[in-house]
Design an enzyme around this catalytic site. Sequence first.
Site, PDB file in Angstrom:
ATOM      1  N   GLY A  97       0.819  -1.192   0.000  1.00 36.10           N
ATOM      2  CA  GLY A  97       0.000   0.000   0.000  1.00 36.10           C
ATOM      3  C   GLY A  97       0.858   1.250   0.000  1.00 36.10           C
ATOM      4  O   GLY A  97       2.084   1.183   0.127  1.00 36.10           O
ATOM      5  N   GLY A 149       2.086   5.284   1.158  1.00 34.86           N
ATOM      6  CA  GLY A 149       2.161   6.203   2.274  1.00 34.86           C
ATOM      7  C   GLY A 149       2.969   5.739   3.473  1.00 34.86           C
ATOM      8  O   GLY A 149       3.618   4.700   3.465  1.00 34.86           O
ATOM      9  N   ASP A 183       5.399 -11.021  -5.860  1.00 30.03           N
ATOM     10  CA  ASP A 183       4.508 -11.380  -6.960  1.00 30.03           C
ATOM     11  C   ASP A 183       5.097 -11.026  -8.318  1.00 30.03           C
ATOM     12  O   ASP A 183       4.618 -11.502  -9.349  1.00 30.03           O
ATOM     13  CB  ASP A 183       3.153 -10.700  -6.780  1.00 30.03           C
ATOM     14  CG  ASP A 183       3.293  -9.192  -6.635  1.00 30.03           C
ATOM     15  OD1 ASP A 183       3.000  -8.474  -7.596  1.00 30.03           O
ATOM     16  OD2 ASP A 183       3.709  -8.733  -5.549  1.00 30.03           O
TER      17      ASP A 183
END
Length: 363
Positions: free
Chosen positions: A218, A220, A333
Amino acid sequence: MADRYLILEDGTSYRGRAFGAASTTTGEIVVNSTMNGYQEIISNQIYHNQIIVFTQPSIGNTGLAQNAYESVLPTAKGVIVREYENLTTDQFKRISLDRYLKLHKIPGLYDIDTRELVHHLHRFGNMKASIVDVDDAHAFDQLHATVLTNQQVSQVATARPYANPGDGDNVIVVDFGLKSGILRELSKRNCNITVVPADFSSERILDLDPDGVVLSTGPGNPASLADGVLDMIREVQETVPMFAIGLGHELFAMANGATVEKLPIEHHGSNHPIREIITNEIFYSGQEQGYVVDSQSIDHDNLYITHIDLINGTVQGLRHRDYPAFSVQFSPDGAPGPKDSVDLFDDFIEIMARRRENNASRY
């Protein structure tokens, strides 16, 4: 194509040619050195509120593939390239990078000396930037006055749980800005996946009877998330196998007493050398890193380091000493990038299988 400008908060200005959306935008400017996979990069939620500078000279020359998006709605603020090709690859000529950016209101600039721009950012660090029509004093005043949000996760993560069904292990994925590549790898292993919001409590997660929990990547600063996220991690890791990636790795470290620092220059690229300490194996990974776990802050009674970066020595992997929980900073991934470390998903599957066997032996 019209002339537009990239302006930086230190007063630097670059003139380029416009493509994509015609909007004016402001975000943190970051450099990505990946040689391919621009579609996956632009659609990756890690780049929420960021303007991406590609070091690869020519972008747009391979078209866009329907199965290569990392999110449905990209939230990058802009794209900066040296050369731009407006090609499509599907038989109906429906979508090119230019049209894709227009659809999602993302502006782009080409014909910019990205080599000089990258050197400038490496000297002075990441900073705010804007894509504007005119590089006058008003534009710079607007740039300096703009305050970038620190609530990126709440803006990109799912607000409601949803299922990605399978016939295997019951895996809960906590969404902090999820990459589709994580879901693809879990689905290849037949996992029955439930994606839940970032603020899901440990009680609600455990009520779903998971075989394992994944903390997703994610955008930030991990310190911007509520303390309840760290409480959830501490409580879940005691009973359920946990695999944390990217931002999830940073949160996993914080939940176990470590601190996290912002890098002066973010690391975004592929073919990054990583060493696995226990085997001394060296492999290459994709990097999407703006923060790093402070190695001096790690409580070695709780955690031990499993992977390190061979370029700068930063912590790239952790494992808990008492619980079936581990984490990596890089992107196993490989979307885009090397798939050298994709076996980490197999390790996660094996840990869940061992837990089931251990639980069954008690009855």
